[in-house]
Write a protein that holds these residues in place. Structure first.
Motif, short mmCIF file in Angstrom:
data_model
loop_
_atom_site.label_atom_id
_atom_site.label_comp_id
_atom_site.label_asym_id
_atom_site.label_seq_id
_atom_site.Cartn_x
_atom_site.Cartn_y
_atom_site.Cartn_z
N TYR A 132 0.84 -1.21 0.00
CA TYR A 132 0.00 0.00 0.00
C TYR A 132 0.87 1.25 0.00
O TYR A 132 0.63 2.22 -0.74
N SER A 133 1.91 1.26 0.85
CA SER A 133 2.78 2.42 0.97
C SER A 133 3.60 2.65 -0.29
O SER A 133 3.72 3.78 -0.78
N LEU A 134 4.18 1.57 -0.82
CA LEU A 134 5.02 1.69 -2.02
C LEU A 134 4.21 2.15 -3.23
O LEU A 134 4.67 2.97 -4.03
N SER A 135 3.01 1.63 -3.34
CA SER A 135 2.13 2.04 -4.44
C SER A 135 1.85 3.53 -4.38
O SER A 135 1.91 4.24 -5.39
N GLY A 136 1.55 4.02 -3.18
CA GLY A 136 1.27 5.43 -3.02
C GLY A 136 2.48 6.31 -3.28
O GLY A 136 2.37 7.40 -3.83
N ALA A 137 3.65 5.81 -2.89
CA ALA A 137 4.88 6.61 -3.04
C ALA A 137 5.22 6.88 -4.50
O ALA A 137 5.74 7.95 -4.83
N PHE A 138 4.91 5.91 -5.36
CA PHE A 138 5.27 6.07 -6.78
C PHE A 138 4.05 6.16 -7.70
O PHE A 138 4.19 6.08 -8.92
#
Length: 261
Positions: A132-138
């Motif tokens: 969830y976090s990585l998807s949002g970051a990029f």
């Protein structure tokens, strides 16, 4: 969101981040789950949920990172996770690092861990939070469902009471903050608070922000109305203090008449 490093390196970080993001190819959503159940009203629902898992997302991001290098062929941008498991929660932040040393920590992704005693369940929740976090970051669209309307109905945010709004907490710059106070800071011109309000939020946080904004509007209207009423009262009082016959008076030339007044 937290930022570390020299201000003069911010531009390099931003340029490399933009280059990496531009080179990321959206991963295929090869995994599928069928979700079914009943709404609060008892209406049955069922929809297919397609998604890219953490490995797919990581591979897409790393492919983008490998394409952004310096003149010697060394990558200039990367990421890693900051993971914390405490108080029956899982917290994950994606840390975006530039070769200049400039670093940005994304907002925390926090999930309740109801099975903190279960190592396997906790590991699965950590993987989900990282995804969830990585998807949002990029800016990766990792999810896709075939019936968004049903999903919207299921996850409709709660309408909060006045007390719940006054006590509502959000994650702001890595710490829990009172949303009502944060909104007041934004109204007072604090740029960090204003920037936070402009960021994407969970449906429930967005609902809370909307309701608090309405509260502030109502309070402003009441204050304005009170101010206008007070101004009208003051005007009446000033009028009453004046002698209503002031413009009718004439100067008497008879001393005997003057003695009567």
């Amino acid at each position: 969101m937290e930022i570390y490093g020299k201000e003069e390196d911010r531009a390099k970080w931003a340029m490399h981040y933009a280059q990496v993001k531009a080179n990321i190819k959206q991963p295929e959503k090869t995994h599928k789950v069928t979700v079914s159940g009943k709404t609060k009203q008892g209406t049955p629902y069922s929809y297919d949920y397609n998604y890219a898992d953490l490995n797919d997302i990581d591979a897409a991001v790393m492919d983008g990172i490998k394409k952004v290098t310096d003149k010697d062929g060394n990558v200039v941008f990367s990421y890693f996770f900051d993971i914390r498991t405490e108080n029956n929660t899982v917290e994950v932040q994606t840390i975006l690092v530039d070769s200049s040393g400039f670093t940005l920590k994304t907002n925390k992704v926090v999930f309740q861990n109801n099975k903190a005693w279960d190592a396997q369940a906790t590991a699965s929740l950590i993987s989900y939070a990282k995804r969830y976090s990585l998807s949002g970051a990029f800016g990766i669209a990792a999810d896709n469902d075939d019936d968004a309307q049903d999903q919207k109905t299921i996850y409709e945010p709660k309408i909060l009471t006045k007390q719940e709004l006054e006590d509502y907490k959000v994650y702001y710059n890595g710490i829990q903050a009172n949303l009502y106070d944060l909104y007041q800071e934004a109204k007072d011109g604090i740029k960090d608070a204003q920037d936070w309000l402009k960021e994407p939020h969970t449906p429930q946080d967005a609902q809370a922000v909307h309701q608090i904004a309405e509260m502030f509007k109502q309070n402003h209207s009441v204050k304005q109305e009170t101010k206008e009423k007070q101004a009208a009262i003051d005007k009446i009082r000033q009028t009453v203090k004046k002698d209503p016959f002031e413009d009718k008076k004439v100067e008497s030339k008879d001393p005997e008449v003057d003695k009567l007044f």
